[in-house]
Design a protein around this motif. Structure first.
Motif, PDB file in Angstrom:
ATOM      1  N   ILE A 205     -34.286  -7.468 -21.919  1.00 29.57           N
ATOM      2  CA  ILE A 205     -32.977  -6.857 -21.666  1.00 29.57           C
ATOM      3  C   ILE A 205     -32.952  -5.365 -22.010  1.00 29.57           C
ATOM      4  CG2 ILE A 205     -31.783  -9.046 -22.065  1.00 29.57           C
ATOM      5  CD1 ILE A 205     -30.890  -7.936 -24.784  1.00 29.57           C
ATOM      6  N   MET A 206     -34.099  -4.833 -22.409  1.00 24.58           N
ATOM      7  CA  MET A 206     -34.148  -3.445 -22.874  1.00 24.58           C
ATOM      8  C   MET A 206     -33.589  -2.435 -21.872  1.00 24.58           C
ATOM      9  SD  MET A 206     -37.414  -1.359 -24.399  1.00 24.58           S
ATOM     10  CE  MET A 206     -37.756  -2.695 -25.555  1.00 24.58           C
ATOM     11  N   PRO A 207     -33.951  -2.499 -20.573  1.00 25.15           N
ATOM     12  CA  PRO A 207     -33.430  -1.487 -19.639  1.00 25.15           C
ATOM     13  C   PRO A 207     -31.911  -1.495 -19.526  1.00 25.15           C
ATOM     14  CG  PRO A 207     -35.207  -2.754 -18.649  1.00 25.15           C
ATOM     15  CD  PRO A 207     -34.817  -3.462 -19.894  1.00 25.15           C
ATOM     16  N   SER A 208     -31.310  -2.625 -19.865  1.00 25.84           N
ATOM     17  CA  SER A 208     -29.872  -2.767 -19.680  1.00 25.84           C
ATOM     18  C   SER A 208     -29.046  -2.238 -20.834  1.00 25.84           C
ATOM     19  CB  SER A 208     -29.513  -4.252 -19.474  1.00 25.84           C
ATOM     20  OG  SER A 208     -30.325  -4.816 -18.490  1.00 25.84           O
ATOM     21  N   VAL A 216     -26.637  -1.044 -14.835  1.00 22.16           N
ATOM     22  CA  VAL A 216     -26.577  -0.644 -13.434  1.00 22.16           C
ATOM     23  C   VAL A 216     -26.620  -1.814 -12.466  1.00 22.16           C
ATOM     24  CG1 VAL A 216     -27.545   1.634 -13.832  1.00 22.16           C
ATOM     25  CG2 VAL A 216     -29.090  -0.271 -13.418  1.00 22.16           C
ATOM     26  N   GLY A 217     -26.845  -3.024 -12.930  1.00 22.39           N
ATOM     27  CA  GLY A 217     -26.825  -4.153 -12.015  1.00 22.39           C
ATOM     28  C   GLY A 217     -27.814  -5.242 -12.399  1.00 22.39           C
ATOM     29  N   PRO A 218     -27.655  -6.424 -11.813  1.00 24.40           N
ATOM     30  CA  PRO A 218     -28.539  -7.557 -12.133  1.00 24.40           C
ATOM     31  C   PRO A 218     -30.003  -7.286 -11.815  1.00 24.40           C
ATOM     32  CG  PRO A 218     -26.600  -8.271 -10.890  1.00 24.40           C
ATOM     33  CD  PRO A 218     -26.604  -6.787 -10.858  1.00 24.40           C
ATOM     34  N   ARG A 219     -30.271  -6.377 -10.881  1.00 21.09           N
ATOM     35  CA  ARG A 219     -31.652  -6.163 -10.440  1.00 21.09           C
ATOM     36  C   ARG A 219     -32.572  -5.683 -11.554  1.00 21.09           C
ATOM     37  NH1 ARG A 219     -28.492  -2.061  -8.524  1.00 21.09           N
ATOM     38  NH2 ARG A 219     -29.136   0.086  -8.975  1.00 21.09           N
ATOM     39  N   VAL A 220     -32.030  -5.077 -12.621  1.00 19.04           N
ATOM     40  CA  VAL A 220     -32.886  -4.602 -13.702  1.00 19.04           C
ATOM     41  C   VAL A 220     -33.174  -5.694 -14.730  1.00 19.04           C
ATOM     42  CG1 VAL A 220     -32.037  -2.244 -13.435  1.00 19.04           C
ATOM     43  CG2 VAL A 220     -30.968  -3.744 -15.113  1.00 19.04           C
ATOM     44  N   LEU A 221     -32.641  -6.905 -14.498  1.00 16.34           N
ATOM     45  CA  LEU A 221     -32.847  -8.003 -15.433  1.00 16.34           C
ATOM     46  C   LEU A 221     -33.879  -9.015 -14.924  1.00 16.34           C
ATOM     47  CD1 LEU A 221     -29.237  -8.794 -16.702  1.00 16.34           C
ATOM     48  CD2 LEU A 221     -31.163  -7.989 -18.053  1.00 16.34           C
TER      49      LEU A 221
END
Length: 376
Positions: A205-208, A216-221
């Motif tokens: 979850i770090m980028p989030s 910025v959105g689900p795509r980074v998860l």
């Protein structure tokens, strides 16, 4: 490559678990990008190869990994987290097989060095030369990180609010794994699993949460799916395997349902956009509309009844496909109206008191030789 490296088999469970990397609700947003989905997939591929391929010559390994991570960053920055998450799975696999700890540490340090080289090169070549990218990469403070975590918790609750039993199934699978390990008196492995699992959860979850810009959105998860893959590494025995296959199967089924709802929402949105675009262009291309120099589109368009059916099914759909003002501007512009002023704002300088003409989709007014449409 992933399940051969991590599971050392061609078994059904390994294939099912690796499918979870893509068969989960988070990459759905990536696949919805018509022109970006291929680069994003290639970025994930490069990140996966980095974690799962290790040449015997460490110098070659460092150079190759640096190039692969750099390519992954060029295509899609969020994919680099997948590399780290998969490598944590590799570390656990190697430790559980009683491989040499100094060798494992050396290989991990080599990957860290490769990551540093790639990130530093990417930063120097692209981020530092662009003030906009540099601003988006600012690290969040404590309070902002807390806000991002709370927002993420809210969105994950929306996704699984109607099917919380999925978490119970996964938790039961993990608990069963730890019980099996403990019963075999492998307490060190149980402790190792717990520590690495928590580290993996934080990494995924770090980028989030660490960027000041916020979520910025689900795509980074995408990397959240590696938690399930990691859990499967310690499941042993026939009963545990069956339990885990059931848990993974339920998640795949849930993802399939979400995919169906998401695709239905996209079709309904496209239908609305086509109607809106046709109405706007009919007005701008009319004899009266041709005299205006620029065309402004203000505010986001409201979703239709058909779209609302899918959103009511699961609020996660509105997060996967948020309605934003810039999207309809670009759609109308690409449909043939070159005078549309394209920007990333919302309502801009719309004069709501003057929108006296229009229809159920928008109101419009003319000002300073420009035509303005306010979406409803």
């Amino acid at each position: 490559m992933v399940y051969r490296k991590i599971f050392h088999s061609k078994g059904f469970m390994g294939m099912l678990v690796c499918a979870i990397l893509f068969a989960n609700p988070f990459p759905l947003q990536n696949f919805a990008y018509q022109y970006d989905c291929l680069p994003m997939a290639m970025s994930v591929f490069f990140a996966s190869v980095t974690a799962c391929y290790s040449p015997k010559n460490r110098v070659i390994g460092v150079l190759l990994s640096s190039v692969l991570i750099f390519l992954s960053l060029l295509l899609y920055q969020a994919s680099i987290v997948i590399s780290g998450c998969l490598y944590l799975c590799v570390i656990y696999r190697r430790l559980s097989k009683n491989e040499s700890i100094p060798e494992i540490i050396k290989d991990a340090l080599c990957l860290l060095l490769s990551s540093f080289i790639a990130i530093a090169s990417y930063f120097l070549l692209f981020v530092a030369s662009s003030s906009s990218i540099l601003k988006r990469s600012e690290i969040a403070g404590f309070m902002r990180t807390r806000e991002n975590l709370l927002f993420l918790h809210e969105k994950l609750h929306e996704l699984y609010s109607g099917s919380g039993y999925l978490f119970l199934i996964i938790a039961f699978s993990v608990l069963l794994s730890l019980v099996v390990i403990a019963m075999r008196r492998r307490f060190l492995h149980a402790l190792l699993f717990t520590v690495l699992f928590l580290l993996l959860a934080a990494t995924s979850i770090m980028p989030s949460v660490i960027l000041d810009e916020g979520f910025v959105g689900p795509r980074v998860l995408m990397s959240i799916a590696t938690l399930l893959l990691f859990s499967s590494l310690v499941i042993t025995g026939r009963v545990a395997n069956i339990t885990f296959i059931f848990a993974a199967g339920v998640l795949v089924l849930h993802s399939t349902v979400m995919s169906y709802a998401f695709s239905g929402d996209l079709r309904a949105q496209l239908k609305r956009y086509q109607t809106l675009s046709s109405l706007v262009i009919n007005e701008t291309q009319s004899k009266e509309g041709m005299k205006y120099e620029k065309v402004y589109i203000h505010c986001a368009s409201s979703i239709s009844r058909e779209e609302n059916v899918f959103v009511r099914f699961n609020q996660f759909i509105s997060w996967l496909n948020p309605e934003e003002a810039w999207a309809i501007r670009f759609f109308i512009r690409n449909s043939g109206e070159d005078r549309i002023v394209s920007d990333w704002g919302d309502c801009g300088e719309a004069d709501f008191s003057r929108g006296d003409k229009g229809n159920n989709y928008y109101s419009r007014y003319a000002k300073d030789n420009n035509l303005h449409f306010i979406m409803k």
